[in-house]
Design an enzyme around this catalytic site. Structure first.
Site, PDB file in Angstrom:
ATOM      1  CD  GLU C  66      -1.812  -2.367   1.636  1.00  0.00           C
ATOM      2  OE1 GLU C  66      -0.635  -2.632   1.970  1.00  0.00           O
ATOM      3  OE2 GLU C  66      -2.741  -3.179   1.717  1.00  0.00           O
ATOM      4  CG  HIS C 135     -10.647  -7.068   8.643  1.00  0.00           C
ATOM      5  ND1 HIS C 135      -9.718  -7.608   9.498  1.00  0.00           N
ATOM      6  CD2 HIS C 135     -10.152  -7.266   7.395  1.00  0.00           C
ATOM      7  CE1 HIS C 135      -8.719  -8.110   8.798  1.00  0.00           C
ATOM      8  NE2 HIS C 135      -8.955  -7.918   7.525  1.00  0.00           N
TER       9      HIS C 135
HETATM   10  C1  LIG Z   1      -2.073  -4.442   5.040  1.00  0.00           C
HETATM   11  C2  LIG Z   1      -3.160  -5.293   4.495  1.00  0.00           C
HETATM   12  N1  LIG Z   1      -3.464  -5.171   3.196  1.00  0.00           N
HETATM   13  C3  LIG Z   1      -4.435  -5.934   2.656  1.00  0.00           C
HETATM   14  C4  LIG Z   1      -5.125  -6.834   3.421  1.00  0.00           C
HETATM   15  C5  LIG Z   1      -6.251  -7.658   2.810  1.00  0.00           C
HETATM   16  N2  LIG Z   1      -5.837  -9.047   2.655  1.00  0.00           N
HETATM   17  C6  LIG Z   1      -6.166  -9.986   3.567  1.00  0.00           C
HETATM   18  S1  LIG Z   1      -5.509 -11.486   3.193  1.00  0.00           S
HETATM   19  C7  LIG Z   1      -4.796 -10.873   1.781  1.00  0.00           C
HETATM   20  C8  LIG Z   1      -3.981 -11.762   0.924  1.00  0.00           C
HETATM   21  C9  LIG Z   1      -2.809 -12.270   1.660  1.00  0.00           C
HETATM   22  O1  LIG Z   1      -2.041 -13.068   0.841  1.00  0.00           O
HETATM   23  P1  LIG Z   1      -0.887 -13.952   1.462  1.00  0.00           P
HETATM   24  O2  LIG Z   1       0.011 -13.115   2.276  1.00  0.00           O
HETATM   25  O3  LIG Z   1      -0.287 -14.724   0.361  1.00  0.00           O
HETATM   26  O4  LIG Z   1      -1.644 -14.909   2.497  1.00  0.00           O
HETATM   27  P2  LIG Z   1      -2.757 -16.001   2.184  1.00  0.00           P
HETATM   28  O5  LIG Z   1      -4.087 -15.325   2.239  1.00  0.00           O
HETATM   29  O6  LIG Z   1      -2.451 -16.597   0.864  1.00  0.00           O
HETATM   30  O7  LIG Z   1      -2.618 -16.985   3.303  1.00  0.00           O
HETATM   31  C10 LIG Z   1      -5.078  -9.518   1.622  1.00  0.00           C
HETATM   32  C11 LIG Z   1      -4.625  -8.701   0.501  1.00  0.00           C
HETATM   33  C12 LIG Z   1      -4.783  -6.897   4.784  1.00  0.00           C
HETATM   34  N3  LIG Z   1      -5.429  -7.725   5.609  1.00  0.00           N
HETATM   35  N4  LIG Z   1      -3.791  -6.137   5.292  1.00  0.00           N
END
Ligand SMILES: Cc1ncc(C[n+]2csc(CCOP(=O)(O)OP(=O)(O)O)c2C)c(N)n1
Ligand SMILES: Cc1ncc(C[n+]2csc(CCOP(=O)(O)OP(=O)(O)O)c2C)c(N)n1
Ligand SMILES: [Mg+2]
Ligand SMILES: [Mg+2]
Lengths: 339, 331, 339, 331
Positions: C66, C135
C-alpha cells in the site's frame, strides 16, 4: 509526588532522561530503542547520558525502520520487557501507524487482558521554529481518537518526570508527546516556564488527572503542553483588565479528566480551548462537547477555540506564526464571547 | 558511457554552483543565529541540510535527464534541485520563506516542488519512492517519454517503502531508477549500525533487476553507470538500482556537532573533495583552462548573488496567505 | 444532478463502478489501482466489470504494497493522470498513512498550488457483521482531522455515483469512504434504503453539501453513511410518538457543511449526532462544537452523541452490537435530553 | 535433520487434527448462512480463512518449538495455532465469540492470542513480523532461551514490514525465523502478478542471511530445513528465511467462488493433498499401522467434538463486557 520543596530545576529533556534512568536502574526490563537515541542522546536530548550508563544493549539505535521497531517494541513488551521507544517526530507516525494503532494499542483488548503491552512511545510534537509541514505537527487528536493508547503531554519538567515514570510502570501503551518548544534545547528556543524544580527522587504523576495551574473565576482556559503557557500568559493579560481566568493543564488526553473540565466551567461559565493540533475533528471539539453534553446551561456564552487552522503547516515564519495559537488570540477569543 | 567535454563541463559547473550556493546559504543561515544558535532565528529559520560533498551523485545522474523526466529527492535536495534546473531564484526565495518562492514560502528547503522541471522532494525518509514509481507508471501508461529517478540516502534503504517500490517497479517493468547516495551516515547512525549488508546494490537481487555500485564519489563513473541505466529504462527495459559511495562534508543538519564521527574521518573526506578533484582532472586533460575555471567561478558567483539578492528583496507573504492553497478550487 | 425521474435502482457498489466507468470512457487519464480490483472486481464489488471493459493496463491489481501504490497514485496524479486507488479496508491505513496524509494530502499546499493531485482514494468502512477489530473500523474522524484531503461518505447509491464523479473530477485528493453495510453485496447484508434510483447519465453531487433527508422541527439528527439510516429509523419511531425529527446527511466531512447543521439546529433547538467511528476526538465532538461555538443559545437542551465507544471493535456478535449505534439508542438519546 | 517416528506421528496427527477441525468449522460456519450466504449470520459470523492444504508448514516448523518459543501468525492461523498447542476448546469458543474464548470473544478467528504458548496472530498483512522480531530481541536481551517464528503468506513478502524486519533481525543477529507459506495466491492476485522474483527465498541475499526453499508441500522436508534454521537460531547464529511451496485448498475465505483460478488448478491441488500423502508414506514405511490410523482418526474426532461442544455450550459474554479490557488497570 513528594511534598518537600526541590529547588533543582530541570528541562523537560533532562527530566525525561532522569525518569528513564531511574526506572532502568531498578527494573532491568526497561530499555530504550529509536533513531539517534544512543550516541547522540536523542535529537531532542531526552536520552542524553543513557548510553554511557546503560550501554548499547539497553540503549539501542535503530535503522530508519519504524514499522519494524515499533512492532518489535510491542513484541518485546508482550514477552516481558518494558520498552521505551522513540518516534523522533510525531509527523513520522504515518510510516508505522499500523504497528501503533492496530497492534500495540489493541493487543491488550484482543487478548482479553491476558497480554500486557507496557510500551512507552515517546515522540516530539509542535512547531514555531519554521520546520515546515512534515516536522511541526502535533497530531494530539490523531492519537487520542484511537482506542487502546493512553496519551500524555506535559507542560513542564516536573510533570514530564512524573508522567514518564508513571508511563513506564503502566501495563498499557502510553504515548508520551513532548513539545519541542518546551524541551529546553537551547537551539530550539525554549519556554522558560517549562523549566521548573523537579524532585531528585522517583515519583509518579497520575495519568488522567488534569491540573489547575492558575485559579480563576471568570473564564476557563483549557490546554495542554505549549497551550498551557499561552493560556497562562493570556491569563496575565486578562488579569490586568480585571478578568480572572482559570487555566487547566490537561496533562493527559487519554484518559481525559472530564470532571476537572466540567468543574472549572461550572465555576466560570466560560470556556476557551487552546490546541496546537489541527482544529477540526480534534481536541478542541472534544473538550467543548464534553462540557455541553454534560450540561449546556453551564456556558454563559459560546465557547471558543484557539487551534491550528485546517491547513498544512507552512514554513515561512509569518505564515506559520499567523496560524499558531498564542496569548493574544486567547484574549481575543475572550473578547469575542461578549460579556 | 563517457561524458563528452560539454557534459563534463556542465557537471563541473553544476557541482561548483551547488557548492558555492550552499556556502552562501550556510553563511546566511547563521545570520541572526550567533552567538547563540537558535534554529528559529535569522533570515533562514528551521532545519538546514547541506549536500556538500554529494554533488557528484546529482550531476552524474541528472546529466542524462530532460526537464520532462521526474526527479524525487529528499530532505537534502539542493544539489539535485540545482542540477535538475529548478529556478535558482525561486528556490532561494522559497528557502527564505518569501512570497516569490516556489510555493510562496509554504514549503521551505525540504519541500521544493517545481512542476516545470518535474522536481519534488520531501522531509520524510523514503517518501519520494512511491511518487517516482507513479511518475514512471504515468509515463508508461500515457506512452509519453520520460523516466523517473528517485534519490534516497543509504539510511532510507531500510525503510519499507524501498522494498515495496522496487518490487512494483520490477514487476511492472517501469522506467524508474533508484539512486542511493551512500554517505555512510543517517544522522548519527552509521551504516554498519543500520544495514545488514555491506553494500546496498546487492538488494537488487531481491527484485531481479540490475544493481550497480559506484565507488569513490566519482562523477564520471556515476555518469557512466547512470547513463546505461537511464538508457535502459528509456528503452522500456525496466528499473535499475544504483548505489553511490559519497561523502557528507557537513553535519547532518546545520548545528550538528558530529561528535559521533570517529576522529579524523572528516579530514579524510575533505582531502578527497570531488570538486577540486574533477577540476584538476579536467585541467590536466586540457578539458578546462585556467581562464575557464576563473570564468566559471565568476559566472557561478554571479548567479548566486542574483538569486540571493532576489530572495532578500522579495517580500514575505501576507500572514493570512497561510490559509490559501490547501485545496485547488473546484472548477 | 438531473431532475428527471429515474426508476433504475442501483446498489452503492454498482453506482461507484458506473461512475468510474463513465469517467474512464471520457477521460483516458482515469485509471484504477488496488488489491483484487481487477479479476475479482473488488472485494466489495465497486470495480466489477471494469477489467472487461478497460483491460489490465487501466484496471491494475497491485501487490500488498500500500505504501508504494498510494505513493504511486500521488506521483501519477502529479504527472497528469487521475488515479482512483483502493485501500480495501480503511483499517489498513496504518501501513500507508504517510503516503496519504503527509504526501498525497499536502503536495498541493507544499507546491503553493502549482501541482494538482487528483487522486480518489476509495476505502471501505464499518462493521456490524463480526469482522472484528482490524476490519470493522470507520476512522472517519482520523481522515477528516488531517488537512488537505476531502472526505466524503455516501448513504445511498445516487449520492455514491454523484460524489464519485465529483471526486474524480476534483483536482484535490478525495477520500471516498463507503460503508460495507450499505454496499449492496448480498453476503454482507445490506441496508435496503441505500439502494435507490440512480440516473444513467453522468452527474455530480457537490462535495461539501449536506442534505436534509427528512424534515422535522423538534430535533436534528446528524449523521453520515450508515448513521443516516439509523437516524431515519429513529425519526420514524419518534414520529409515532408525535416527535418531528429532522435528519441531516452530511455526505461530506471535509468540507463540512456547517451552515446546514446550524440552520437545522436553529430550527429544532435539539441535536443528536450519530457516528460509527470512535466517539472521542472525532466527528461527534466536531459537530457539537460547530453548533455551540456559533451560538450556544441555539440549543434548548444538552446535545447527545450516539457513537462507537472508545474501545477496539470486538468480534463477538453481542459485544459488537452493544457498541454500534442504532435507532433505539438515538431514541433513548432524545429521551435523555429531557423536554 | 530427519524427524523420528514420534515426531512424524505428531506431525501426522496434528495435520489431521487441523484438517478435521477446519472441516468441522466449515460446516458450522455455514449454519444459518444457507440458502443465502450472509457473513453476519450463524454461530460463526465474520470472515473465515481456512488453512487446509497448508498444514505441513505448521507442523514441519512447530515440531521444533517449545511453549516458550514465540509464534506470530496471520489471518489464516488455525493450523499454526493448533500445532503450537493453543487450547483447542478456548480457541473454538473464541471463534464462536463466546465468553470462554481466549479473549472472551473480543478477538475472533483472526485474533487468537495465547500467552501460555506465546502465540499471536492478526488480520493485517505482515503485522506479525515486528512483534516476532521484538520477542526474539527480548529473549536475547533477557538471556532466556527461545526463538521467534513469524509465519506469513507469499503476498505479505511484498509489504514493507518484511524488509524492515529482515534487516533488523540480521543486523542484530536475532533468533528469528520467517516462514513464507507460498500458496501462490493473495486473495485473487497470483504470485506472478505480485512478485518480481520467482522465488522469495532469494530475498535473503538482501540481508546476508540464509534463505531456503522447500518445494512440494512436504512436511518431512520442511521439518528438515526448519530444524536446521531453528537450531542455528538457538545457537545464536541469527535469522533464516524459509519459503515453502504449499497449497490453499479452499477459497481465500469462505464464500470465495475462486473464479480467478485457472481451470483445473484446484483438482491438481487436491490430488497432491499432503495429509493422505504422509499417511500413505508412513503406512508404507511401517511407521503407522492401519490400527494407528483408525485410532488417530478417533482421537482427533473426539478432541474436535469436545472442543465444539465446549464452544457451543459456553455462554455469550455479557454485551457490556465489550467495554472491558481496552486497558489494564493501573496497579
Ligand atoms: C495491510 C493489508 N493489506 C491488505 C489486506 C487484505 N488481505 C487480507 S488477506 C490478503 C492476501 C494475503 O495473501 P498472502 O500473504 O499470500 O496470504 P494467504 O491469504 O495466501 O494466506 C489480503 C490482501 C490486509 N489484511 N492487510
Ligand atoms: C520516516 C522518517 N524517519 C526518520 C526521519 C528523521 N531523519 C531525517 S534525515 C534522517 C537520516 C537519513 O539518512 P539517509 O537516508 O542516509 O540520508 P542522509 O541524511 O544521509 O542524506 C533521519 C533518520 C524522517 N525524516 N523520516
Ligand atoms: Mg546517509
Ligand atoms: Mg498466499
Amino acid at each position: 509526588m513528594p511534598e518537600e520543596a526541590s529547588t533543582r530545576k530541570l528541562t523537560i529533556a533532562r527530566a525525561m532522561a532522569e525518569a528513564i534512568a531511574q526506572e532502568m536502574r531498578v527494573d532491568e526490563r526497561v530499555f530504550v530503542m529509536g533513531e539517534d537515541i544512543a550516541a547522540l542522546g536523542g535529537v531532542f536530548g531526552n536520552t542524553r547520558g543513557l548510553l554511557d550508563e546503560f550501554g548499547d544493549k539497553r540503549i539501542r539505535d535503530t535503522p530508519i525502520s519504524e514499522t519494524a521497531f515499533m512492532g518489535a517494541a510491542t513484541g518485546a513488551a508482550m514477552d516481558g520487557m518494558r520498552p521505551v521507544v522513540e518516534l523522533m517526530f510525531v509527523d513520522f507516525m504515518g510510516v508505522c501507524f499500523d504497528a501503533i494503532y492496530n497492534c500495540m494499542a489493541k493487543n491488550v483488548y484482543f487478548s482479553g487482558g491476558s497480554f500486557k503491552v507496557p510500551v512507552v512511545l515517546m515522540t516530539s510534537t509542535g512547531g514555531g521554529y519554521s520546520d515546515a509541514g512534515q516536522h511541526s505537527q502535533c497530531l494530539y487528536g490523531s492519537f487520542a481518537h484511537l482506542p487502546g493508547m493512553k496519551v500524555v503531554s506535559p507542560s513542564n519538567a516536573r510533570d514530564a518526570k512524573g508522567l514518564m515514570t508513571a508511563a513506564i510502570r503502566d501495563d498499557n501503551p502510553v504515548v508520551f508527546m513532548y513539545h519541542k518548544g518546551l524541551q529546553g534545547m537551547g537551539w530550539l528556543g525554549t519556554e522558560p516556564a517549562a523549566i521548573v524544580p523537579v524532585p531528585e527522587e522517583t515519583f509518579t504523576t497520575p495519568i488522567g488527572k488534569a491540573a489547575v495551574v492558575r485559579e480563576g473565576s471568570d473564564v476557563t482556559i483549557v490546554g495542554l503542553a505549549m497551550g498551557v503557557h499561552h493560556g497562562l500568559r493570556a491569563a496575565e493579560q486578562l488579569a490586568e483588565r480585571g478578568v480572572s481566568a482559570e487555566v487547566l493543564d490537561l496533562r493527559s488526553l487519554v484518559p481525559l479528566d472530564r470532571e476537572a473540565i466540567i468543574a472549572s466551567v461550572a465555576k466560570t461559565g466560560r470556556l476557551i480551548v487552546v490546541d496546537e493540533d489541527y482544529q477540526s475533528y480534534g481536541v478542541t471539539g472534544e473538550i467543548i462537547a464534553t462540557v455541553v453534553e454534560h450540561d449546556v446551561r453551564l456556558l454563559e456564552s459560546s465557547p471558543q477555540r484557539v487551534a491550528y487552522p485546517d491547513v498544512p503547516i507552512p514554513f515561512s515564519r509569518p505564515l506559520e506564526q499567523f496560524c499558531l495559537p498564542n496569548a493574544d488570540k486567547i484574549v481575543a477569543a475572550y473578547d469575542a464571547m461578549g460579556h | 558511457m563517457q561524458p563528452g567535454r560539454a557534459e563534463k563541463r556542465w557537471m563541473y559547473e553544476t557541482m561548483l554552483l551547488s557548492r558555492r550556493y550552499e556556502e552562501a546559504i550556510e553563511k546566511i543561515y547563521l545570520e541572526g543565529k550567533q552567538p547563540r544558535f537558535d534554529m528559529a532565528a535569522g533570515p533562514i529559520p528551521g532545519e538546514m541540510h547541506l549536500s556538500n560533498g554529494q554533488e557528484p551523485c546529482a550531476v552524474g545522474v541528472i546529466a542524462h535527464l530532460e526537464a520532462h523526466d521526474t526527479v524525487t529527492a529528499t530532505h537534502r535536495p539542493h544539489h539535485q534541485a540545482i542540477a535538475k534546473g529548478v529556478d535558482l531564484k525561486e528556490m532561494t526565495a522559497e528557502i527564505f520563506g518569501k512570497k516569490a518562492g516556489l510555493s510562496g514560502g509554504r514549503g521551505g528547503h525540504m519541500h521544493l516542488l517545481d512542476p516545470r522541471v518535474n522536481f519534488v522532494c520531501s522531509g520524510i525518509i523514503a517518501q519520494g519512492l512511491g511518487p517516482a514509481l507513479g511518475a514512471a507508471l504515468s509515463r508508461t501508461m500515457q506512452g509519453k517519454p520520460g523516466v523517473a529517478v528517485a534519490f534516497i540516502g543509504e539510511g532510507a534503504v531500510n525503510q519499507g517503502a524501498f522494498h515495496e517500490t522496487m518490487n512494483l517497479a520490477a514487476l511492472w517493468n517501469l522506467p524508474l531508477i533508484v539512486v542511493v547516495e551512500d554517505n555512510a551516515w543517517g544522522i548519527s547512525v552509521s551504516k554498519k549500525d543500520s544495514t545488514a549488508v555491506e553494500r546496498n546494490h546487492v538488494r537488487a537481487a531481491a527484485y531481479g533487476i540490475p544493481g550497480h555500485f559506484v565507488p569513490d564519489n566519482d562523477p564520471i563513473a556515476i555518469y557512466d553507470v547512470a547513463g546505461e541505466a537511464i538508457a535502459r529504462a528509456r528503452r522500456g527495459e525496466g528499473p535499475t538500482l544504483i548505489e553511490i559511495e559519497t561523502d557528507r562534508l557537513a553535519g547532518h543538519f546545520m548545528g550538528d556537532a558530529e561528535q559521533y564521527r570517529p576522529e579524523g574521518e572528516k579530514d579524510a573526506l575533505f582531502a578527497r573533495d570531488p570538486i577540486p578533484r574533477l577540476r584538476d582532472q579536467m585541467l590536466a586533460a586540457g578539458e578546462l583552462s585556467a581562464e575557464d575555471v576563473a570564468s566559471i567561478d565568476a559566472a557561478v558567483a554571479r548567479r548566486i548573488d542574483e538569486a540571493v539578492a532576489f530572495a532578500r528583496e522579495s517580500p514575505y507573504p501576507e500572514p493570512s496567505d497561510a490559509l490559501e492553497h490547501a485545496f485547488h478550487p473546484v472548477t
